[in-house]
Design a protein around this motif. Structure first.
Motif, PDB file in Angstrom:
ATOM      1  N   SER A 289     -15.926 -78.030  -7.233  1.00  0.00           N
ATOM      2  CA  SER A 289     -15.082 -76.983  -6.666  1.00  0.00           C
ATOM      3  C   SER A 289     -13.717 -76.966  -7.352  1.00  0.00           C
ATOM      4  CB  SER A 289     -14.898 -77.198  -5.163  1.00  0.00           C
ATOM      5  OG  SER A 289     -14.077 -78.327  -4.909  1.00  0.00           O
ATOM      6  N   GLU A 290     -13.056 -75.817  -7.298  1.00  0.00           N
ATOM      7  CA  GLU A 290     -11.746 -75.689  -7.932  1.00  0.00           C
ATOM      8  C   GLU A 290     -10.713 -76.615  -7.293  1.00  0.00           C
ATOM      9  OE1 GLU A 290     -11.021 -74.064 -10.747  1.00  0.00           O
ATOM     10  OE2 GLU A 290     -13.195 -73.773 -10.789  1.00  0.00           O
ATOM     11  N   ASN A 291     -10.796 -76.783  -5.979  1.00  0.00           N
ATOM     12  CA  ASN A 291      -9.843 -77.664  -5.307  1.00  0.00           C
ATOM     13  C   ASN A 291     -10.073 -79.132  -5.671  1.00  0.00           C
ATOM     14  OD1 ASN A 291      -8.257 -75.774  -3.960  1.00  0.00           O
ATOM     15  ND2 ASN A 291      -9.693 -75.624  -2.262  1.00  0.00           N
ATOM     16  N   ALA A 292     -11.349 -79.511  -5.846  1.00  0.00           N
ATOM     17  CA  ALA A 292     -11.646 -80.879  -6.269  1.00  0.00           C
ATOM     18  C   ALA A 292     -11.128 -81.117  -7.680  1.00  0.00           C
ATOM     19  CB  ALA A 292     -13.151 -81.139  -6.201  1.00  0.00           C
ATOM     20  N   LYS A 293     -11.288 -80.121  -8.543  1.00  0.00           N
ATOM     21  CA  LYS A 293     -10.781 -80.251  -9.914  1.00  0.00           C
ATOM     22  C   LYS A 293      -9.256 -80.352  -9.927  1.00  0.00           C
ATOM     23  CE  LYS A 293     -14.664 -77.767 -12.010  1.00  0.00           C
ATOM     24  NZ  LYS A 293     -15.086 -76.528 -12.711  1.00  0.00           N
ATOM     25  N   ALA A 294      -8.601 -79.598  -9.039  1.00  0.00           N
ATOM     26  CA  ALA A 294      -7.140 -79.663  -8.949  1.00  0.00           C
ATOM     27  C   ALA A 294      -6.689 -81.046  -8.492  1.00  0.00           C
ATOM     28  CB  ALA A 294      -6.629 -78.598  -7.988  1.00  0.00           C
ATOM     29  N   MET A 295      -7.460 -81.648  -7.587  1.00  0.00           N
ATOM     30  CA  MET A 295      -7.105 -82.978  -7.106  1.00  0.00           C
ATOM     31  C   MET A 295      -7.276 -84.017  -8.214  1.00  0.00           C
ATOM     32  SD  MET A 295      -8.345 -84.854  -3.645  1.00  0.00           S
ATOM     33  CE  MET A 295      -7.938 -86.555  -3.295  1.00  0.00           C
ATOM     34  N   VAL A 296      -8.323 -83.880  -9.018  1.00  0.00           N
ATOM     35  CA  VAL A 296      -8.525 -84.795 -10.132  1.00  0.00           C
ATOM     36  C   VAL A 296      -7.363 -84.690 -11.118  1.00  0.00           C
ATOM     37  CG1 VAL A 296      -9.944 -85.279 -12.154  1.00  0.00           C
ATOM     38  CG2 VAL A 296     -11.032 -84.903  -9.947  1.00  0.00           C
ATOM     39  N   LYS A 297      -6.918 -83.472 -11.376  1.00  0.00           N
ATOM     40  CA  LYS A 297      -5.772 -83.280 -12.282  1.00  0.00           C
ATOM     41  C   LYS A 297      -4.526 -83.959 -11.727  1.00  0.00           C
ATOM     42  CE  LYS A 297      -7.305 -78.935 -14.385  1.00  0.00           C
ATOM     43  NZ  LYS A 297      -7.026 -77.487 -14.554  1.00  0.00           N
ATOM     44  N   ARG A 298      -4.367 -83.884 -10.408  1.00  0.00           N
ATOM     45  CA  ARG A 298      -3.201 -84.552  -9.802  1.00  0.00           C
ATOM     46  C   ARG A 298      -3.318 -86.062  -9.916  1.00  0.00           C
ATOM     47  NH1 ARG A 298       0.460 -86.370  -9.539  1.00  0.00           N
ATOM     48  NH2 ARG A 298       2.194 -86.455  -8.072  1.00  0.00           N
ATOM     49  N   LEU A 299      -4.513 -86.594  -9.716  1.00  0.00           N
ATOM     50  CA  LEU A 299      -4.727 -88.018  -9.878  1.00  0.00           C
ATOM     51  C   LEU A 299      -4.450 -88.442 -11.330  1.00  0.00           C
ATOM     52  CD1 LEU A 299      -8.021 -88.489  -7.819  1.00  0.00           C
ATOM     53  CD2 LEU A 299      -5.751 -89.323  -7.193  1.00  0.00           C
ATOM     54  N   ALA A 300      -4.910 -87.623 -12.259  1.00  0.00           N
ATOM     55  CA  ALA A 300      -4.714 -87.929 -13.674  1.00  0.00           C
ATOM     56  C   ALA A 300      -3.231 -87.998 -14.020  1.00  0.00           C
ATOM     57  CB  ALA A 300      -5.426 -86.897 -14.539  1.00  0.00           C
ATOM     58  N   SER A 301      -2.472 -87.013 -13.541  1.00  0.00           N
ATOM     59  CA  SER A 301      -1.041 -86.998 -13.846  1.00  0.00           C
ATOM     60  C   SER A 301      -0.328 -88.181 -13.214  1.00  0.00           C
ATOM     61  CB  SER A 301      -0.409 -85.670 -13.372  1.00  0.00           C
ATOM     62  OG  SER A 301      -0.464 -85.556 -11.962  1.00  0.00           O
ATOM     63  N   PHE A 302      -0.813 -88.620 -12.057  1.00  0.00           N
ATOM     64  CA  PHE A 302      -0.222 -89.788 -11.394  1.00  0.00           C
ATOM     65  C   PHE A 302      -0.491 -91.054 -12.207  1.00  0.00           C
ATOM     66  CE2 PHE A 302      -0.671 -93.374  -8.409  1.00  0.00           C
ATOM     67  CZ  PHE A 302       0.585 -93.372  -7.830  1.00  0.00           C
ATOM     68  N   ILE A 303      -1.713 -91.184 -12.719  1.00  0.00           N
ATOM     69  CA  ILE A 303      -2.098 -92.398 -13.434  1.00  0.00           C
ATOM     70  C   ILE A 303      -1.448 -92.493 -14.811  1.00  0.00           C
ATOM     71  CG2 ILE A 303      -4.068 -93.500 -14.579  1.00  0.00           C
ATOM     72  CD1 ILE A 303      -5.726 -92.835 -12.112  1.00  0.00           C
ATOM     73  N   ILE A 304      -1.320 -91.360 -15.499  1.00  0.00           N
ATOM     74  CA  ILE A 304      -0.822 -91.413 -16.882  1.00  0.00           C
ATOM     75  C   ILE A 304       0.709 -91.294 -16.962  1.00  0.00           C
ATOM     76  CG2 ILE A 304      -2.952 -90.471 -17.794  1.00  0.00           C
ATOM     77  CD1 ILE A 304      -1.552 -87.798 -18.141  1.00  0.00           C
ATOM     78  N   MET A 305       1.389 -91.247 -15.833  1.00  0.00           N
ATOM     79  CA  MET A 305       2.864 -91.172 -15.833  1.00  0.00           C
ATOM     80  C   MET A 305       3.462 -92.334 -16.630  1.00  0.00           C
ATOM     81  SD  MET A 305       3.991 -89.998 -11.989  1.00  0.00           S
ATOM     82  CE  MET A 305       5.690 -90.354 -12.341  1.00  0.00           C
TER      83      MET A 305
END
Length: 305
Positions: A289-305
């Motif tokens: 789902s688009e919302n699940a993909k958006a959440m993954v992107k948020r997790l990614a940005s948190f991890i790669i900070m």
């Protein structure tokens, strides 16, 4: 003549039924999924099952993203993941979580360890916490290069270790962070309405940890419960709390947790991410789902900070 009719002792429908003869049924559990050491055809992620403690019979599933000849020795962030299920459902080896970890690992490009902890009622809490801590220590032990798991030694960046989980797994995350820093029942939101003692979190906690001092006011469940240690020493530097707006199970508790951490005096950074129109563990049940993909992107940005 002996009767073969089963008599129900305890049930939390539709998730679990415990019969008086001791048999346990979990009709909602997803089937197990085998590892893919030669890469998952959809994501390119390799995975393998390992035993990390013969004494405790603790096992994990490791996930490694697709690497090229140029990146085969690349150091990746390490994600130690604890699955949800109220401490009495699901598995690190289930098809549901196997698919989710494949998705996370391929998109975020992390090395992940999905922890298999033992479940209630066969093994009541705090057994799952002990399994989870053993897994946490096993990962940390590789930082000195003394252990023998090549994926962690060759590809793990021990300066970037993250712990994460959903639902009951998120509770484990908090308690692991508190344990790392340490080496009257209060109701929240809709739980404060009359009859909150029948809510799923309340019922599940008393089912999986009936001996907990203070019941749901125990610090393992309520970080502000009587006798709870100070949150200021929580053993991490940054935290991302994710909630779903239509999650009737733990959304309000998640927001409350964010608020108490923000005001606790803990010196780390904390963020709240909310997807308003979704329900409980939507990002795992419907990873496309688009919302699940958006959440993954948020997790990614948190991890790669």
């Amino acid at each position: 003549m002996t009767s073969t009719t089963k008599e129900v002792d305890i049930e939390i429908l539709p998730y679990i039924r415990v019969d008086k003869n001791g048999s346990v049924e979990r009709p909602e559990d997803a089937p197990f999924s085998p590892p893919t050491p030669d890469q998952d055809p959809e994501t390119g992620v390799s995975s393998k099952d390992i035993t990390i403690s013969e004494n405790l019979s603790v096992s994990d599933c490791l996930f490694l993203p697709k690497l090229t000849d140029h990146t085969q020795n690349q150091k990746l962030p390490i994600l130690v993941y604890f699955h949800g299920g109220g401490f009495f459902l699901e598995s690190a080896f289930s098809s549901l979580y196997h698919r989710y970890l494949n998705s996370i690992v391929s998109q975020v490009h992390v090395l992940a360890i999905s922890v298999e902890y033992i479940l209630a009622p066969e093994h009541l809490l705090p057994a799952a916490y002990e399994d989870s801590w053993a897994a946490h220590q096993w990962v940390a032990s590789h930082s000195a290069g003394n252990d023998k798991e090549p994926w962690l030694i060759n590809n793990g960046d021990f300066g970037r270790i993250f712990i994460g989980g959903d639902s009951a797994g998120a509770n484990i995350v908090h308690n692991m962070a508190m344990r790392a820093c340490l080496v009257g029942c209060k109701a929240y939101g809709s739980e404060s309405k009359e009859g909150h003692e029948k809510s799923l979190p309340y019922v599940a906690w008393n089912f999986v940890y009936p001996s907990a001092t203070g019941g749901v006011d125990n610090p393992m469940f309520n970080p502000e419960g009587q006798g709870a240690p100070s949150l200021t020493g929580l053993g991490c530097d940054r935290m991302l709390v994710c909630v779903a707006g239509r999650d009737l199970v733990i959304k309000e508790r998640g927001v409350w947790y964010f608020e108490i951490m923000r005001k606790s005096g803990w010196k780390g950074e904390i963020e709240l991410f909310e997807v308003e129109e979704e329900g409980h563990i939507f990002h795992i049940l419907n990873i496309e789902s688009e919302n699940a993909k958006a959440m993954v992107k948020r997790l990614a940005s948190f991890i790669i900070m």
